[in-house]
Design a protein around this motif. Structure first.
Motif, PDB file in Angstrom:
ATOM      1  N   ARG A 269       0.835  -1.211   0.000  1.00 32.72           N
ATOM      2  CA  ARG A 269       0.000   0.000   0.000  1.00 32.72           C
ATOM      3  C   ARG A 269       0.863   1.251   0.000  1.00 32.72           C
ATOM      4  NH1 ARG A 269      -3.401  -2.836   3.661  1.00 32.72           N
ATOM      5  NH2 ARG A 269      -2.371  -1.791   5.415  1.00 32.72           N
ATOM      6  N   THR A 270       1.902   1.226   0.833  1.00 38.04           N
ATOM      7  CA  THR A 270       2.778   2.398   0.929  1.00 38.04           C
ATOM      8  C   THR A 270       3.547   2.607  -0.368  1.00 38.04           C
ATOM      9  OG1 THR A 270       3.017   2.095   3.316  1.00 38.04           O
ATOM     10  CG2 THR A 270       4.674   3.442   2.200  1.00 38.04           C
TER      11      THR A 270
ATOM     12  N   ARG B 145       1.567   4.023  -3.207  1.00 38.41           N
ATOM     13  CA  ARG B 145       1.294   5.466  -3.147  1.00 38.41           C
ATOM     14  C   ARG B 145       2.529   6.303  -3.454  1.00 38.41           C
ATOM     15  NH1 ARG B 145      -1.502   3.952   1.622  1.00 38.41           N
ATOM     16  NH2 ARG B 145       0.242   4.754   2.867  1.00 38.41           N
TER      17      ARG B 145
ATOM     18  N   PRO C  28       5.138   3.809  -7.076  1.00 36.71           N
ATOM     19  CA  PRO C  28       4.433   2.776  -7.848  1.00 36.71           C
ATOM     20  C   PRO C  28       5.340   1.833  -8.630  1.00 36.71           C
ATOM     21  CG  PRO C  28       3.287   4.865  -8.011  1.00 36.71           C
ATOM     22  CD  PRO C  28       4.592   5.157  -7.316  1.00 36.71           C
TER      23      PRO C  28
ATOM     24  N   PRO D 235      -2.649  -0.726  -4.611  1.00 33.61           N
ATOM     25  CA  PRO D 235      -3.781   0.148  -4.959  1.00 33.61           C
ATOM     26  C   PRO D 235      -4.451  -0.290  -6.261  1.00 33.61           C
ATOM     27  CG  PRO D 235      -1.943   1.466  -4.187  1.00 33.61           C
ATOM     28  CD  PRO D 235      -1.429   0.056  -4.305  1.00 33.61           C
TER      29      PRO D 235
END
Length: 314
Positions: free
Chosen positions: A13-14, A17, A20, A203
């Protein structure tokens, strides 16, 4: 979810963001790795031990070296198994991801008890086979090798989970069989990358980019992988009656996938839905096994439903 799984999701997730490309690269490298081979379950041990074994040398499609760069690669030994009278009609079984041939233990007993011969293999990276990765192209290659050794078309082909996709595409591309049984199946390879994105915590906005990254990393010489491995577009021949079996509470592959597959094969297939069996217990259910044998003998052309009650909590 384990602590390590939660940590991995947080990392993806980190990275998704703030970096990518790093999330995509790490995800692509992880996506293809099978993990530790599943052991033989105690309930399947006797069937596993009774098999006739034949090693098959196979050159994996995925040949990326340890340094992350494409390499020439070598061969791995694929474990193949057979049960029943060597002269009896053969039924090929193709297992799913992080599974093994012995997962079909109860079904194998049913087949041999009905006078059939069961043939199966541990896919690369699974069971007793070598390697660390598995692609649908590996399944196609092994299925072709086993089929070439047959003196007649398969009396039936049975797939579970990811094995449904490989077996179904093999039939679409010319492997001959009289019947096809698909348990807890997938519609396409894209479903697997979507599942990885959700499970890893990448994501969703990176969904398409991840699918491309996974293909470039694992199968750079096969850009058609998403188009080729799609059972909604490349259907099993209508001459092969197909039975789709799926539990409506399957948390690994949603039941709707088999609904869509049945609709795409409406003129030649039957959908059999269970309740309370999930993704793996369906393989051992007595009523499901009976339906598989019925299909091999005289497939029906209607939609059926079976309700299997959940056992009491312990």
């Amino acid at each position: 979810m384990s602590q390590s799984q939660r940590a991995a999701r947080a990392l993806f997730r980190t990275l998704g963001r703030v970096a990518p490309p790093a999330a995509l690269a790490l995800g692509a490298a992880t996506y293809w790795r099978v993990g530790a081979p599943a052991p033989v379950r105690p309930a399947d041990q006797a069937v596993h031990d009774s098999a006739r074994r034949t090693p098959l040398e196979h050159r994996p499609t995925f040949r990326r070296g340890r340094d992350g760069r494409p390499g020439a690669g070598g061969t791995v030994t694929v474990a193949t198994y057979a049960w029943g009278d060597p002269g009896a009609p053969g039924v090929l079984l193709v297992h799913g991801w992080q599974s093994r041939a012995s997962a079909f233990g109860r079904i194998i007993e049913d087949l041999t008890g009905a006078g059939l011969r069961a043939v199966a293999y541990d896919a690369p990276g699974h069971g007793a086979s070598g390697g660390q990765r598995r692609t649908g192209l590996d399944d196609l290659a092994v299925i072709r090798r086993l089929s070439e050794a047959e003196n007649a078309p398969w009396a039936g082909v049975v797939g579970h989970s990811l094995g449904v996709l490989g077996a179904g595409i093999a039939l679409h591309e010319g492997i001959e069989a009289e019947r096809f049984t698909a348990i807890s199946g997938l519609t396409s390879v894209r479903v697997t990358t979507d599942g990885f994105v959700r499970g890893a915590g990448i994501p969703w906005a990176l969904r398409d980019a991840f699918a491309s990254a996974a293909q470039r990393y694992g199968l750079p010489d096969h850009p058609d992988i998403y188009e080729r491995f799609d059972l909604l577009r490349h259907t099993v021949p209508a001459s092969i009656p197909t039975l789709w079996l799926h539990d409506d509470g399957d948390r690994v592959n949603p039941h709707q996938l088999s609904v869509r597959l049945h609709e795409a094969h409406a003129d030649s297939s039957e959908l059999f839905t269970t309740t309370g069996l999930g993704h793996n217990k369906i393989l051992g259910d007595r009523a499901v096994r009976s339906r598989i044998l019925d299909h091999l003998a005289a497939p029906a052309r209607t939609t059926a439903r079976l309700t299997a009650h959940r056992p009491p909590a312990r």
